[in-house]
Design a protein around this motif. Sequence first.
Motif, short mmCIF file in Angstrom:
data_model
loop_
_atom_site.label_atom_id
_atom_site.label_comp_id
_atom_site.label_asym_id
_atom_site.label_seq_id
_atom_site.Cartn_x
_atom_site.Cartn_y
_atom_site.Cartn_z
N GLY A 3 86.97 -26.32 113.97
CA GLY A 3 87.03 -27.76 113.78
C GLY A 3 88.04 -28.43 114.69
O GLY A 3 88.90 -27.80 115.28
N ALA A 4 87.91 -29.73 114.79
CA ALA A 4 88.83 -30.51 115.62
C ALA A 4 90.21 -30.57 114.96
O ALA A 4 90.32 -30.53 113.73
CB ALA A 4 88.29 -31.92 115.80
N PRO A 5 91.26 -30.68 115.76
CA PRO A 5 92.60 -30.83 115.17
C PRO A 5 92.66 -32.10 114.33
O PRO A 5 92.04 -33.10 114.65
CB PRO A 5 93.52 -30.96 116.39
N ARG A 6 93.42 -32.05 113.23
CA ARG A 6 93.57 -33.23 112.39
C ARG A 6 95.01 -33.74 112.52
O ARG A 6 95.94 -32.96 112.71
CB ARG A 6 93.23 -32.91 110.94
N PRO A 7 95.20 -35.05 112.42
CA PRO A 7 96.55 -35.60 112.52
C PRO A 7 97.42 -35.09 111.38
O PRO A 7 96.98 -34.98 110.24
CB PRO A 7 96.34 -37.10 112.40
N GLY A 8 98.65 -34.77 111.70
CA GLY A 8 99.64 -34.36 110.71
C GLY A 8 100.76 -35.39 110.65
O GLY A 8 100.75 -36.36 111.41
N PRO A 9 101.71 -35.18 109.76
CA PRO A 9 102.81 -36.14 109.65
C PRO A 9 103.72 -36.07 110.87
O PRO A 9 104.18 -35.00 111.26
CB PRO A 9 103.55 -35.70 108.39
N GLY A 10 103.95 -37.21 111.46
CA GLY A 10 104.85 -37.30 112.60
C GLY A 10 106.29 -37.45 112.14
O GLY A 10 106.57 -37.61 110.95
N PHE A 11 107.21 -37.41 113.10
CA PHE A 11 108.62 -37.56 112.80
C PHE A 11 109.37 -37.97 114.06
O PHE A 11 108.79 -37.99 115.16
CB PHE A 11 109.20 -36.27 112.20
N THR A 12 110.63 -38.29 113.92
CA THR A 12 111.48 -38.69 115.03
C THR A 12 112.57 -37.64 115.23
O THR A 12 113.12 -37.13 114.25
CB THR A 12 112.12 -40.06 114.76
N ILE A 13 112.85 -37.31 116.49
CA ILE A 13 113.92 -36.36 116.81
C ILE A 13 114.88 -36.99 117.80
O ILE A 13 114.58 -37.99 118.44
CB ILE A 13 113.35 -35.04 117.40
N GLU A 14 116.03 -36.35 117.92
CA GLU A 14 117.06 -36.84 118.83
C GLU A 14 117.71 -35.65 119.53
O GLU A 14 117.97 -34.62 118.92
CB GLU A 14 118.12 -37.62 118.07
N ALA A 15 117.95 -35.80 120.84
CA ALA A 15 118.63 -34.78 121.64
C ALA A 15 119.16 -35.44 122.91
O ALA A 15 118.76 -36.56 123.24
CB ALA A 15 117.69 -33.64 121.99
N SER A 16 120.03 -34.74 123.61
CA SER A 16 120.64 -35.33 124.80
C SER A 16 119.84 -35.08 126.08
O SER A 16 120.08 -35.72 127.10
CB SER A 16 122.07 -34.81 124.98
N THR A 17 118.86 -34.15 126.04
CA THR A 17 118.05 -33.85 127.22
C THR A 17 116.58 -33.77 126.84
O THR A 17 116.24 -33.62 125.66
CB THR A 17 118.45 -32.49 127.84
N LEU A 18 115.72 -33.81 127.84
CA LEU A 18 114.28 -33.67 127.59
C LEU A 18 113.96 -32.29 127.04
O LEU A 18 113.16 -32.15 126.11
CB LEU A 18 113.49 -33.94 128.87
N ASP A 19 114.57 -31.25 127.61
CA ASP A 19 114.35 -29.90 127.09
C ASP A 19 114.88 -29.79 125.66
O ASP A 19 114.28 -29.10 124.83
CB ASP A 19 115.04 -28.86 127.97
N GLY A 20 115.98 -30.45 125.38
CA GLY A 20 116.53 -30.45 124.03
C GLY A 20 115.60 -31.10 123.03
O GLY A 20 115.51 -30.67 121.87
N LEU A 21 114.86 -32.12 123.46
CA LEU A 21 113.87 -32.76 122.59
C LEU A 21 112.78 -31.78 122.20
O LEU A 21 112.39 -31.69 121.04
CB LEU A 21 113.25 -33.98 123.27
N GLN A 22 112.28 -31.03 123.18
CA GLN A 22 111.24 -30.04 122.88
C GLN A 22 111.75 -28.98 121.92
O GLN A 22 111.07 -28.62 120.96
CB GLN A 22 110.74 -29.37 124.16
N GLU A 23 112.95 -28.50 122.14
CA GLU A 23 113.51 -27.47 121.26
C GLU A 23 113.74 -28.02 119.85
O GLU A 23 113.46 -27.35 118.86
CB GLU A 23 114.82 -26.93 121.84
#
Length: 66
Positions: free
Chosen positions: A15-35
Amino acid sequence: MQRDVKVFVLSSGSGAPRPGPGFTIEASTLDGLQEAARVELAARGQRVRAVSHTPTGLLAYVEDLP
């Protein structure tokens, strides 16, 4: 920096992916955001398949762990 994460949950079937609950994150770098997104998703009991940057935030594909 702070970014919103949009989450899509992959089903075990074809089946197709279904939307899940989103959220907000914070980090000092782009790589830090992914982690930070990976850590938060794992804490929610989800297996991370992919996390990508978009022009407006991050996009994550996950599987629910049994």
